[in-house]
Write a protein that holds these residues in place. Structure first.
Motif, PDB file in Angstrom:
ATOM      1  N   GLY A 107       0.809  -1.229   0.000  1.00 58.67           N
ATOM      2  CA  GLY A 107       0.000   0.000   0.000  1.00 58.67           C
ATOM      3  C   GLY A 107       0.830   1.262   0.000  1.00 58.67           C
ATOM      4  O   GLY A 107       0.339   2.324   0.403  1.00 58.67           O
ATOM      5  N   ASN A 108       2.064   1.198  -0.498  1.00 57.24           N
ATOM      6  CA  ASN A 108       2.962   2.350  -0.471  1.00 57.24           C
ATOM      7  C   ASN A 108       3.086   3.061  -1.815  1.00 57.24           C
ATOM      8  O   ASN A 108       3.884   4.004  -1.933  1.00 57.24           O
ATOM      9  N   ILE A 109       2.348   2.622  -2.819  1.00 57.08           N
ATOM     10  CA  ILE A 109       2.421   3.241  -4.144  1.00 57.08           C
ATOM     11  C   ILE A 109       1.101   3.976  -4.423  1.00 57.08           C
ATOM     12  O   ILE A 109       0.018   3.424  -4.223  1.00 57.08           O
ATOM     13  N   PHE A 110       1.226   5.211  -4.898  1.00 59.63           N
ATOM     14  CA  PHE A 110       0.055   6.049  -5.160  1.00 59.63           C
ATOM     15  C   PHE A 110       0.178   6.662  -6.551  1.00 59.63           C
ATOM     16  O   PHE A 110       1.259   6.678  -7.152  1.00 59.63           O
ATOM     17  N   ILE A 111      -0.941   7.152  -7.060  1.00 55.30           N
ATOM     18  CA  ILE A 111      -0.949   7.668  -8.426  1.00 55.30           C
ATOM     19  C   ILE A 111      -1.848   8.892  -8.532  1.00 55.30           C
ATOM     20  O   ILE A 111      -2.872   8.984  -7.857  1.00 55.30           O
ATOM     21  N   ASN A 112      -1.418   9.835  -9.335  1.00 56.22           N
ATOM     22  CA  ASN A 112      -2.240  10.970  -9.763  1.00 56.22           C
ATOM     23  C   ASN A 112      -2.379  10.878 -11.273  1.00 56.22           C
ATOM     24  O   ASN A 112      -1.380  10.975 -11.987  1.00 56.22           O
ATOM     25  N   ASP A 113      -3.583  10.675 -11.749  1.00 56.24           N
ATOM     26  CA  ASP A 113      -3.829  10.494 -13.182  1.00 56.24           C
ATOM     27  C   ASP A 113      -4.721  11.635 -13.671  1.00 56.24           C
ATOM     28  O   ASP A 113      -5.856  11.780 -13.221  1.00 56.24           O
ATOM     29  N   TYR A 114      -4.206  12.442 -14.592  1.00 58.30           N
ATOM     30  CA  TYR A 114      -4.930  13.604 -15.101  1.00 58.30           C
ATOM     31  C   TYR A 114      -5.578  13.309 -16.457  1.00 58.30           C
ATOM     32  O   TYR A 114      -5.640  14.162 -17.320  1.00 58.30           O
ATOM     33  N   LYS A 115      -6.095  12.094 -16.591  1.00 64.19           N
ATOM     34  CA  LYS A 115      -6.726  11.659 -17.837  1.00 64.19           C
ATOM     35  C   LYS A 115      -7.831  12.618 -18.264  1.00 64.19           C
ATOM     36  O   LYS A 115      -8.062  12.843 -19.462  1.00 64.19           O
ATOM     37  N   ILE A 116      -8.529  13.202 -17.311  1.00 68.51           N
ATOM     38  CA  ILE A 116      -9.642  14.096 -17.604  1.00 68.51           C
ATOM     39  C   ILE A 116      -9.210  15.302 -18.439  1.00 68.51           C
ATOM     40  O   ILE A 116     -10.030  15.934 -19.110  1.00 68.51           O
ATOM     41  N   MET A 117      -7.913  15.618 -18.441  1.00 70.77           N
ATOM     42  CA  MET A 117      -7.416  16.779 -19.177  1.00 70.77           C
ATOM     43  C   MET A 117      -7.168  16.484 -20.652  1.00 70.77           C
ATOM     44  O   MET A 117      -6.929  17.397 -21.440  1.00 70.77           O
ATOM     45  N   GLU A 118      -7.242  15.205 -21.031  1.00 73.08           N
ATOM     46  CA  GLU A 118      -6.861  14.826 -22.392  1.00 73.08           C
ATOM     47  C   GLU A 118      -7.798  15.445 -23.438  1.00 73.08           C
ATOM     48  O   GLU A 118      -9.023  15.372 -23.331  1.00 73.08           O
ATOM     49  N   GLY A 119      -7.197  16.046 -24.454  1.00 72.49           N
ATOM     50  CA  GLY A 119      -7.960  16.545 -25.585  1.00 72.49           C
ATOM     51  C   GLY A 119      -8.759  17.805 -25.337  1.00 72.49           C
ATOM     52  O   GLY A 119      -9.600  18.175 -26.160  1.00 72.49           O
ATOM     53  N   LEU A 120      -8.513  18.499 -24.227  1.00 72.60           N
ATOM     54  CA  LEU A 120      -9.241  19.739 -23.975  1.00 72.60           C
ATOM     55  C   LEU A 120      -8.844  20.800 -25.000  1.00 72.60           C
ATOM     56  O   LEU A 120      -7.672  20.906 -25.379  1.00 72.60           O
ATOM     57  N   GLN A 153       4.734  10.352 -16.719  1.00 77.02           N
ATOM     58  CA  GLN A 153       4.502  10.248 -18.158  1.00 77.02           C
ATOM     59  C   GLN A 153       3.632  11.437 -18.578  1.00 77.02           C
ATOM     60  O   GLN A 153       2.549  11.636 -18.030  1.00 77.02           O
ATOM     61  N   LEU A 154       4.100  12.204 -19.517  1.00 79.68           N
ATOM     62  CA  LEU A 154       3.411  13.436 -19.910  1.00 79.68           C
ATOM     63  C   LEU A 154       2.440  13.170 -21.058  1.00 79.68           C
ATOM     64  O   LEU A 154       2.565  13.707 -22.158  1.00 79.68           O
ATOM     65  N   GLY A 155       1.478  12.330 -20.794  1.00 79.68           N
ATOM     66  CA  GLY A 155       0.469  11.990 -21.784  1.00 79.68           C
ATOM     67  C   GLY A 155      -0.146  10.650 -21.462  1.00 79.68           C
ATOM     68  O   GLY A 155       0.373   9.881 -20.640  1.00 79.68           O
ATOM     69  N   GLN A 156      -1.267  10.343 -22.115  1.00 76.62           N
ATOM     70  CA  GLN A 156      -1.987   9.109 -21.850  1.00 76.62           C
ATOM     71  C   GLN A 156      -1.599   7.972 -22.788  1.00 76.62           C
ATOM     72  O   GLN A 156      -2.015   6.833 -22.593  1.00 76.62           O
TER      73      GLN A 156
END
Length: 496
Positions: A107-120, A153-156
């Motif tokens: 349980g020590n790995i976390f993620i921030n995923d900004y997928k919602i920003m794709e293609g705006l 990673q700077l993109g999906q």
């Protein structure tokens, strides 16, 4: 709007409103030893701390917990298929002898995923669209309790032109990758977490109360102090923020991008995301140490919930009285229909059947309108006032290869001094406390007459006061105090 400048004294040179030189000073490998004097905007110790530590990996992680956008981070038990991080890539940044798989199991790995920003859609300047990156950031909670970014990673869509950046890369490569994450982070925060999920949501609650609950209704009496000035500030916001040429029209995603991002945000909003204890559990972030927003907000949720439970149970002794109250049912029906567009998948109730359902929803209304807004509004200037830490617009595309960046490339990517100065002046005004500030739980006008209700308010205030003392004591032992959810600093309603 008043004009503000940033004055930086370096040796015998004085730069007024010139951010480029200040960027060089703090981005460069060697910090200059000359005295830096921050004036006019009232930059306090916290803002200076941010300007000194914004490049640090541990401060990057700290801000995802206690900065301004603490709503995206979640526990990662399996990597997304479009984020091909390998064991070999991140092994050097994990505890000796450990692996990514083992750390995910712990349980020590976390993620921030900004997928919602794709293609705006984004603004176009000089024929060139401003970049917005749907980044993915992997983080590791190390044995010392620090949350550190270990892969970006700077993109999906992974490819040779979308490499995974690592802390071991060229220093300017890694810093540039973090800057693109910070850009996505602040845009998501301002449009969804701040504007939509507090200001506009609180407006829905306010309108429904005014339209459906008579002044003599106990729920109107309970909620109206938490609706104070909400319509006023939102009317002003519409005049200043929305549309081409206005404030939000000038950030990198422009007016069209703001509208589209809000549409996406609303489609993803759920009752679970609004109810803090459910939200924290759903994201798996119950045990991250040093998560002061979570700790203080959960205590405040509990205090508010206890107050609401006592009040609601007093006026609604049974479930049948809740289900039979046509005005109450009209209130929640309007919120469901206009606030959530009748989306049953959101989990938002369209009707109350029980006292428990009513208590939970009223707790949510008060929490969003007071605590949640204080959490997102209070630290804006502290963390976003130093522009490289939270840039609203970047002027170069994200890097597609490693080893080609430089300080000059970073400076060309960051906002220019005009955009930076404008952002700072707005953020400063939004972070000010005004003379008619009313703290959470303080009701200058006595609206209840019943002795029992008045005692419940006193008990509520006593609980808040006790929490304030505890937070003040804890903060005295912290290098960087977290005071945004000290009850004395929380306004009763959305007013700014």
């Amino acid at each position: 709007m008043a004009e503000y400048t940033l004055e930086v004294t370096t040796g015998s040179m004085l730069y007024a409103g010139t951010f480029d030189n200040l960027y060089v000073t703090l981005i460069g490998t060697e910090r200059q030893s000359e005295h830096t004097q921050l004036t006019s905007l009232g930059l306090d110790d916290k803002t200076e701390y941010v300007s000194e530590h914004w490049k640090d990996d541990d401060f990057f992680g700290y801000q995802l917990l206690n900065g301004f956008n603490f709503f995206l981070i979640q526990r990662c038990s399996k990597l997304p298929s479009n984020f091909p991080v390998t064991e070999e890539m991140v092994k050097p940044f994990l505890a000796n002898g450990s692996s990514l798989t083992e750390e995910m199991q712990k349980g020590n790995i976390f993620i921030n995923d900004y997928k919602i920003m794709e293609g705006l859609p984004t603004k176009v300047i000089n024929g060139k669209p401003i970049p917005v990156t749907a980044a993915i950031c992997l983080l590791y909670l190390n044995p010392e309790g620090k949350l550190l970014p270990i892969a970006i990673q700077l993109g999906q869509h992974p490819s040779e032109e979308t490499p995974i950046f690592l802390p071991s890369d060229l220093e300017s490569d890694w810093l540039l990758a973090k800057i693109f994450v910070k850009n996505a982070n602040v845009l998501y925060f301002q449009v969804i977490n701040h504007l939509q999920n507090t200001h506009l949501l609180a407006e829905v609650f306010t309108m429904a109360t005014l339209r459906n609950l008579p002044m003599i209704h106990p729920l109107h009496t309970l909620l109206i102090p938490h609706h104070r000035y909400t319509l006023h500030i939102n009317i002003i916001a519409r005049a200043l923020l929305y549309g081409p040429g206005r404030i939000l029209g000038n950030i990198s995603i422009g007016a069209d991008g703001v509208t589209e991002l809000m549409r996406r945000g609303l489609s993803q909003m759920t009752y679970t995301s609004l109810c803090l204890p459910d939200n924290i559990a759903a994201r798996g972030v119950e045990s991250i140490p040093g998560f002061y927003y979570r700790d203080d907000a959960l205590k405040l949720w509990s205090i508010i919930n206890s107050f609401v439970k006592a009040m609601v149970a007093y006026y609604y002794p049974s479930d049948s009285e809740v289900s039979a109250d046509s005005e109450l049912q009209g209130w929640i029906k309007e919120i469901f229909h206009y606030g959530f567009l009748g989306n049953g998948d959101s989990g938002i109730p369209s009707r109350f059947q029980t006292v428990a359902e009513l208590i939970k929803f009223v707790t949510t209304v008060i929490f969003v309108s007071s605590v949640q807004h204080a959490a997102v509004n209070g630290g804006q200037f502290d963390f976003q006032g130093w522009i490289p830490n939270a840039p609203f617009g970047l002027h170069q595309a994200p890097p597609t290869t490693k080893g080609q960046s430089s300080i000059e490339a970073i400076l060309a990517t960051l906002p220019n001094k005009s955009h930076a100065g404008h952002s700072m002046s707005i953020l400063w005004q939004l972070s000010e406390k005004y003379s008619d500030f009313v703290p959470l739980g303080i009701y200058p006008k006595q609206r209840f007459d019943e002795a029992a209700a008045l005692q419940m308010i006193k008990d509520f205030q006593a609980e808040l006061s006790s929490l304030s003392v505890a937070i003040t004591k804890r903060n005295s032992e912290l290098e960087l105090p977290y005071n945004y959810l000290n009850p004395k600093e929380i306004e009763n309603s959305v007013t700014i």
